[in-house]
Design a protein around this motif. Structure first.
Motif, PDB file in Angstrom:
ATOM      1  N   GLY A 121       0.906  -1.388   0.014  1.00 24.67           N
ATOM      2  CA  GLY A 121      -0.070  -0.044  -0.134  1.00 24.67           C
ATOM      3  C   GLY A 121       0.782   1.277   0.023  1.00 24.67           C
ATOM      4  O   GLY A 121       0.089   2.532   0.048  1.00 24.67           O
ATOM      5  N   THR A 123       2.349   4.508  -1.236  1.00 27.36           N
ATOM      6  CA  THR A 123       1.927   5.454  -2.386  1.00 27.36           C
ATOM      7  C   THR A 123       2.962   5.697  -3.255  1.00 27.36           C
ATOM      8  O   THR A 123       4.041   6.366  -2.507  1.00 27.36           O
ATOM      9  CB  THR A 123       1.066   6.653  -1.749  1.00 27.36           C
ATOM     10  OG1 THR A 123       2.034   7.195  -0.840  1.00 27.36           O
ATOM     11  CG2 THR A 123      -0.074   6.046  -0.941  1.00 27.36           C
ATOM     12  N   GLU A 156       1.010  -1.110  -9.523  1.00 21.94           N
ATOM     13  CA  GLU A 156      -0.224  -1.393  -8.810  1.00 21.94           C
ATOM     14  C   GLU A 156      -0.421  -2.928  -8.797  1.00 21.94           C
ATOM     15  O   GLU A 156      -0.790  -3.451  -7.880  1.00 21.94           O
ATOM     16  CB  GLU A 156      -1.309  -0.986  -9.758  1.00 21.94           C
ATOM     17  CG  GLU A 156      -1.545   0.370  -9.751  1.00 21.94           C
ATOM     18  CD  GLU A 156      -2.580   1.194 -10.707  1.00 21.94           C
ATOM     19  OE1 GLU A 156      -3.041   2.320 -10.424  1.00 21.94           O
ATOM     20  OE2 GLU A 156      -2.660   0.365 -11.818  1.00 21.94           O
ATOM     21  N   HIS A 160       1.237  -1.434  -4.935  1.00 20.55           N
ATOM     22  CA  HIS A 160       1.454  -0.044  -4.520  1.00 20.55           C
ATOM     23  C   HIS A 160      -0.038   0.754  -4.845  1.00 20.55           C
ATOM     24  O   HIS A 160      -0.606   0.136  -5.674  1.00 20.55           O
ATOM     25  CB  HIS A 160       2.500   0.487  -5.343  1.00 20.55           C
ATOM     26  CG  HIS A 160       3.636   0.119  -4.878  1.00 20.55           C
ATOM     27  ND1 HIS A 160       4.417   0.686  -3.788  1.00 20.55           N
ATOM     28  CD2 HIS A 160       4.817  -0.692  -5.352  1.00 20.55           C
ATOM     29  CE1 HIS A 160       5.426   0.117  -3.542  1.00 20.55           C
ATOM     30  NE2 HIS A 160       5.813  -0.573  -4.650  1.00 20.55           N
ATOM     31  N   LYS A 161      -0.079   1.918  -4.173  1.00 17.57           N
ATOM     32  CA  LYS A 161      -1.205   2.874  -4.498  1.00 17.57           C
ATOM     33  C   LYS A 161      -0.605   3.702  -5.415  1.00 17.57           C
ATOM     34  O   LYS A 161       0.268   4.415  -5.151  1.00 17.57           O
ATOM     35  CB  LYS A 161      -1.822   3.343  -3.267  1.00 17.57           C
ATOM     36  CG  LYS A 161      -2.592   2.395  -2.693  1.00 17.57           C
ATOM     37  CD  LYS A 161      -3.216   2.959  -1.327  1.00 17.57           C
ATOM     38  CE  LYS A 161      -3.888   2.098  -0.291  1.00 17.57           C
ATOM     39  NZ  LYS A 161      -4.424   2.734   0.925  1.00 17.57           N
ATOM     40  N   THR A 163      -0.646   7.048  -7.954  1.00 14.27           N
ATOM     41  CA  THR A 163      -1.103   8.169  -8.746  1.00 14.27           C
ATOM     42  C   THR A 163      -0.397   8.523 -10.229  1.00 14.27           C
ATOM     43  O   THR A 163       0.884   8.535 -10.122  1.00 14.27           O
ATOM     44  CB  THR A 163      -1.085   9.515  -7.932  1.00 14.27           C
ATOM     45  OG1 THR A 163      -1.653   9.113  -6.465  1.00 14.27           O
ATOM     46  CG2 THR A 163      -1.497  10.785  -8.501  1.00 14.27           C
ATOM     47  N   ASN A 258      -4.572  10.381 -13.533  1.00 12.79           N
ATOM     48  CA  ASN A 258      -5.519  10.727 -12.355  1.00 12.79           C
ATOM     49  C   ASN A 258      -5.573  12.200 -12.103  1.00 12.79           C
ATOM     50  O   ASN A 258      -6.535  12.911 -11.685  1.00 12.79           O
ATOM     51  CB  ASN A 258      -4.901   9.994 -11.134  1.00 12.79           C
ATOM     52  CG  ASN A 258      -5.027   8.561 -11.491  1.00 12.79           C
ATOM     53  OD1 ASN A 258      -3.706   7.754 -11.220  1.00 12.79           O
ATOM     54  ND2 ASN A 258      -6.037   7.840 -11.620  1.00 12.79           N
TER      55      ASN A 258
END
Length: 575
Positions: A121, A123, A156, A160-161, A163, A258
């Motif tokens: 997780g 980022t 992802e 991982h998160k 952007t 995003n």
């Protein structure tokens, strides 16, 4: 849990047992211990360096430690045999049942095979493309766009998160030039003969519709008006129109960001001032005078006091000004503030840049290290330009674009999937040729075709078995032969490849692996050309057919999974 993860866990448990038994010191560092395929496949299926890296800190003989570890590994039910090479490398051969179980795992996990939660997780902000909003996307932007997008998907896949961000460079002099170019087209739309586009303005026909829209809205209001009356308005409208075009061009490649961050908005919000204040509070910006550039004489050089970032403290070769003598922000000062903003909402940052920006990497890395106090991992991936060819000859420039070939024209000619796959067939910082003829060539020398052909062949097998009237049975995987097991062993490396590619930030590794897997599959298929008994579909032996078809379908699953990470659709039929 995939095979390599399971054996890493076995090794952890084994070493825990040795520590509990007093055979290893409790505080020993085990981070360097690996379990991976040996370089030479003849040595076995797995190898570990445990004895080699642990012997010295444990005060033990590597060979003796290897013998102790090997004895424990031999007790594992998945292990068929263990051998020790050289001073202490340990090689393992696994049972056929273990490989059959991994093949079943591929079938059970399907599209999730190769995915993991190792990113935990964390980022990650991946900023890519970020082309100046002055025209349509061209092939100079394409490679970075694909690399960034595939990398985001790869991250992802390992948990991982992510952007996906696009930085709009709308605060520099180039957008004023854009506004003036649009004003010219605006006057042209109202009937004025503007003649040849003056040097220094953007000549492309893509600005004609923008000028026409402004003419329809404002009529003659700004034809003879002073520049101060219309420059800001035309700049805003032109940038908006260009960003709409850019989004449309990227969508042709299946790319959607995003976040779109505006440099102009960043500066209007006072972000550079905030970054400077933070740095001054930490004694990382001071007012000083730069040394004269090399080659300048004292008579040519006028020293000016400027706010300087202590870039040398973080590995750069000189301190860097964050403002110009007129008080405006330098490119570095604005970029520094932008990265400061990104770091507020991400644990890690990745920038995808063209290779022509290599000279600015150190200073931005220094700024991020300073502003995050060394807490944020920051990677810059440099992408080399792409040389466009047609049958080996350079491609002529686009008249519509003005001086380049548009990404949209290329995608419409050869297709999104061909473009995306080709952009990932080489390491990002290596030179690349994109030959329109070769990328659509039906040849094993064309990696795009070769991988897609493997998947199409696999997709055809079910149809062919049905047409031949073969009644499939539940596959007895104990009937997998030597060639089939070799394919399973290669396929089982896919999760490791995904993990390593994500850690190294190198999505091209997926394309390389798929190429190897496709070649191995084609080789297996071709065995049946000379020996009917080695064909995948053996009409008079439904049990062998069922086993081989099951294997082929799992190879197809991994091809689909890998292509999905690359943003490429797996084809079931080739035209």
């Amino acid at each position: 849990m995939t095979l390599y993860v399971r054996f890493a866990a076995h090794m952890d448990a084994l070493l825990d047992g040795m520590i509990a038994a007093g055979e290893l010191p409790a505080e020993i560092n085990r981070k360097a211990v690996t379990v991976e395929p040996p370089r030479d496949a003849s040595h076995g299926d797995l190898a570990t360096n445990a004895a080699m890296v642990l012997a010295k800190p444990a005060g033990l003989n590597p060979r003796a430690l290897a013998e102790t570890i090997a004895a424990r590994l031999e007790a594992l039910p998945e292990v068929e045999s263990v051998s020790i090479a050289g001073p202490g490398f340990i090689n393992m051969s696994l049972t056929p049942e273990t490989w059959a179980e991994e093949l079943r795992a591929i079938a059970e996990q399907g599209a999730d095979y190769g995915k993991s939660g190792s990113g935990a997780g964390v980022t990650v902000n991946v900023e890519y493309v970020s082309a100046n909003p002055t025209g349509p996307m061209h092939m100079g932007h394409c490679r970075g766009a694909v690399v960034g997008d595939a990398l985001a998907t790869l991250l992802e896949a390992v948990g991982h998160k992510v952007t996906r961000e696009y930085y709009i460079n709308d605060a520099g002099g180039q957008v004023d030039v854009l506004a003036r170019s649009v004003h010219l087209r605006y006057r042209e739309a109202l009937g004025e003969d503007v003649g040849e586009i003056p040097e220094g303005l953007y000549p492309g026909d893509y600005l004609v519709p923008v000028g026409q829209a402004l003419a329809a809205e404002f009529e003659c209001r700004y034809v003879g008006a002073p520049e101060a009356d219309w420059l800001a308005l035309f700049r805003t409208r032109a940038v908006a129109a260009m960003m709409e075009m850019i989004r449309s061009d990227l969508a042709l490649l299946g790319i959607h960001h995003n976040v779109f961050s505006s440099e102009a908005e960043l500066q209007a919000a006072g972000k550079p001032e905030a970054a400077e204040a933070w740095l001054r509070a930490h004694d990382l910006v001071y007012d000083g005078v730069l040394e004269a550039p090399k080659g300048e004489t004292p008579e040519d050089w006028e020293p000016v006091e400027l706010p300087l970032f202590r870039s040398t403290k973080f590995g750069d070769d000189q301190d860097r000004p964050i403002k110009k003598s007129n008080g405006s922000w330098t490119y570095f000062g604005a970029d520094m503030a932008y990265h400061y903003q990104k770091a507020q909402s991400a644990d890690q940052l990745i920038d995808i840049w063209g290779a022509d920006h290599a000279g600015t990497v150190k200073r931005i890395q220094a700024a991020v290290a300073a502003l995050t106090e060394g807490k944020a991992r920051f990677d810059v991936k440099l992408v080399q330009m792409v040389r466009l060819l047609r049958d080996g000859e350079p491609v002529k420039m686009s008249k519509r674009a003005g001086n380049f070939v548009t990404l949209a024209d290329v995608v419409r000619e050869v297709g999104k999937d061909v473009v995306r796959f080709t952009m990932l067939t080489r390491k990002a910082d290596a030179q690349m040729d994109f030959d329109f003829a070769k990328v659509v060539e039906a040849s094993k020398d064309n990696p795009v075709f070769y991988v897609q052909y493997a998947h199409a062949r696999i997709a055809s097998l079910g149809r062919r078995a049905a047409e031949a009237g073969v009644v499939l049975t539940d596959p007895d995987l104990s009937r997998l032969g030597t060639e089939e097991l070799a394919l399973v062993k290669l396929a089982a490396q896919y999760p490791r490849v995904v993990e390593a590619a994500a850690q190294a930030r190198e999505p091209h590794r997926i394309a390389f692996f798929l190429g190897d897997l496709a070649a191995a599959f084609h080789g297996w298929w071709n065995m049946g050309n000379d020996d009917a008994a080695r064909r995948i579909i053996v009409v008079n032996d439904p049990e062998v057919t069922s086993v081989r078809l099951f294997l082929a379908r799992q190879i197809g699953q991994i091809v689909r999974n890998g292509l999905a990470l690359m943003g490429v659709e797996a084809l079931s039929e080739l035209q």
